[in-house]
Design an enzyme around this catalytic site. Structure first.
Site, PDB file in Angstrom:
ATOM      1  N   ARG A   1     -39.966 -60.091  64.656  1.00 25.24           N
ATOM      2  CA  ARG A   1     -39.924 -58.679  65.065  1.00 25.24           C
ATOM      3  C   ARG A   1     -41.233 -58.245  65.720  1.00 25.24           C
ATOM      4  NH1 ARG A   1     -36.030 -56.231  60.246  1.00 25.24           N
ATOM      5  NH2 ARG A   1     -34.185 -56.470  61.522  1.00 25.24           N
TER       6      ARG A   1
ATOM      7  N   LYS B   1     -14.935 -61.416  55.471  1.00 19.99           N
ATOM      8  CA  LYS B   1     -13.924 -60.433  55.060  1.00 19.99           C
ATOM      9  C   LYS B   1     -13.456 -59.531  56.182  1.00 19.99           C
ATOM     10  CE  LYS B   1     -15.377 -59.929  50.286  1.00 19.99           C
ATOM     11  NZ  LYS B   1     -16.042 -59.020  49.353  1.00 19.99           N
TER      12      LYS B   1
ATOM     13  N   GLY C   1     -26.111 -60.127  61.592  1.00 18.60           N
ATOM     14  CA  GLY C   1     -26.299 -60.887  60.353  1.00 18.60           C
ATOM     15  C   GLY C   1     -26.243 -62.391  60.486  1.00 18.60           C
TER      16      GLY C   1
ATOM     17  N   GLY D   1     -27.255 -54.129  61.626  1.00 22.05           N
ATOM     18  CA  GLY D   1     -26.435 -52.923  61.501  1.00 22.05           C
ATOM     19  C   GLY D   1     -26.195 -52.210  62.825  1.00 22.05           C
TER      20      GLY D   1
END
Ligand code: AMP
Length: 396
Positions: free
Chosen positions: A37, A197, A354, A377
């Site tokens: 970062r 999921k 992710g 996110g």
């Protein structure tokens, strides 16, 4: 060209430039363990400093409840200084007297990091009074933190409304890639969505089927779709209660002219374990006492064919349990194929979110994709079709 104001339009010479960066880096015992970062924001810092601007860095760190020195940015200032190759100043608050004094001491080309913005409750509340306190410290605002742009906080959104605001170079690269990936893509567009999921990706799937020409569904979430279509999936991970949701997504794809590509075979094992003995079965012949842990070779062929047909690829989520060999093979093969098409100039490939970054790194191809977002996110919310407050505030 981008529809956002960028550093190209900013006159920074002699100006106090508040630059929102993502310095939420992993730390252990006071040391930064991964400087990715930091590396990403150096071009913007250097450019503003080289042009004679006074760089005032704003960032959050962790999730402190009020002032908590365990979440101080001070050790990060040292790491930024090391990577930048010159000393940077640090102020132990991001507003008030100590911040004002540190800003006053800056000369053209200097760099200052202000303490964690989340030491103040006004940051996450986007409190106008806190925004004004921050705004007093600068003449211009630059946002280079795409990964925080899904939050309407004072330093990500409020300030952009209070001062002339521009996208930094890393933000600009991210926005350009996302525009090419989904907003104004070269068609046909194929999306690959994998991962564990369905429940965490319903909005994402619904948005994608309305926008892309073909959607490949892999990973654990494919099992829910296969089950919903009336096939047995043995002991595979699945959310059987979401069968109706899966069918709704399939129906929406049909009305949107989006082809859905589900696995036609699966690599199965008795247990979720590295090196577990395994066998590939057709998707209509999954044994009752086994679980699908990866897409099979025929599925990979179909996915590769879909990639061949596409001009643009958007990818989120692994196609199988890529952390445990040999169930990484489907993900690795598809990723390498996409990387190859990209290198040949035939595909624009944008990936993120992710585990996707880890999966592409594992396949050794992250550098060969057109763009890999590390934003997590914010990238997922963009895939869900949501507008990101920090990005909206930068529109030209
Ligand atoms: P996500 O965070 O939703 O992208 O999910 C990533 C996780 O999904 C990884 O940890 C994978 O191991 C897991 N995963 C992918 N495919 C399967 C599968 N067939 N069975 C169990 N877990 C899976």
């Amino acid at each position: 060209m981008t529809a956002f104001r960028t550093l190209d339009q900013a006159d920074v010479k002699g100006k106090r430039v508040l630059v929102r960066v993502d310095l939420n880096v992993p730390m252990e015992n006071g040391r930064v363990t991964d400087a990715t970062r930091i590396e990403r924001v150096l071009p913007t810092i250097r450019e503003i400093a080289d042009k004679g601007g006074r760089v005032i860095l704003l960032a959050h760190f962790g999730r402190p409840k009020g002032r908590d020195l365990k979440e101080s940015l001070k050790p990060v200032a040292e790491a930024v200084s090391k990577h930048l190759g010159k000393p940077i100043a640090f102020a132990d608050d991001c507003i008030g007297e100590s911040a004002a004094q540190a800003v006053d001491a800056l000369k053209d080309g200097d760099v200052l990091l202000l303490e964690n913005t989340r030491f103040h409750a006004g940051e996450e509340k986007n409190d106008p009074a806190f925004v004004q306190e921050l705004a007093k410290l600068g003449d211009l605002y630059v946002n280079d933190a795409f990964s925080a742009a899904h939050r309407a906080h004072a330093s990500t959104e409020g300030l952009a409304r209070a001062l002339p605001a521009y996208a930094g170079r890393t933000m600009q690269a991210e926005l350009d890639a996302l525009t090419k990936g989904l907003e104004a893509p070269k068609r046909p567009v194929v999306a690959i969505v994998g991962g564990a999921k369905v429940s965490t990706k319903i909005d994402l799937l619904e948005n994608l089927v309305a926008k892309v020409d073909a959607l490949v569904i892999g990973g654990g979430m494919a099992n829910t779709f296969v089950h919903a279509m009336g096939l047995g999936i043995g002991k595979s991970l699945a959310e059987k209660d979401l069968a109706a949701t899966a069918m709704r997504i399939i129906e929406k794809a049909r009305t949107s002219n989006c082809a859905i590509i589900l696995p036609v075979d699966g690599v199965c094992a008795y247990e979720f374990k590295a090196g577990a003995p395994n066998h590939t079965y057709g998707i209509d012949a999954i044994p009752e006492d086994q679980m699908i842990l990866d897409v099979g070779s025929q599925s990979v062929e179909r996915i590769s064919a879909a990639i061949n047909d596409a001009a643009t690829l958007v990818w989120n989520g692994p196609l199988g349990a890529f952390e445990i060999a040999p169930f990484d093979q489907g993900t690795v093969a598809a990723a390498r194929h996409a990387a190859q098409r990209t290198k040949e100039g035939k595909l624009v490939s944008v990936a993120g979110g992710g585990d996707t970054v880890a999966a592409l790194n594992h396949a050794g191809v992250a550098d060969d994709f057109t763009y890999v977002s590390t934003a997590g996110g914010a990238f997922l919310e963009w895939l869900e079709g949501k507008s990101l407050p920090g990005v909206e505030a930068l529109r030209a």
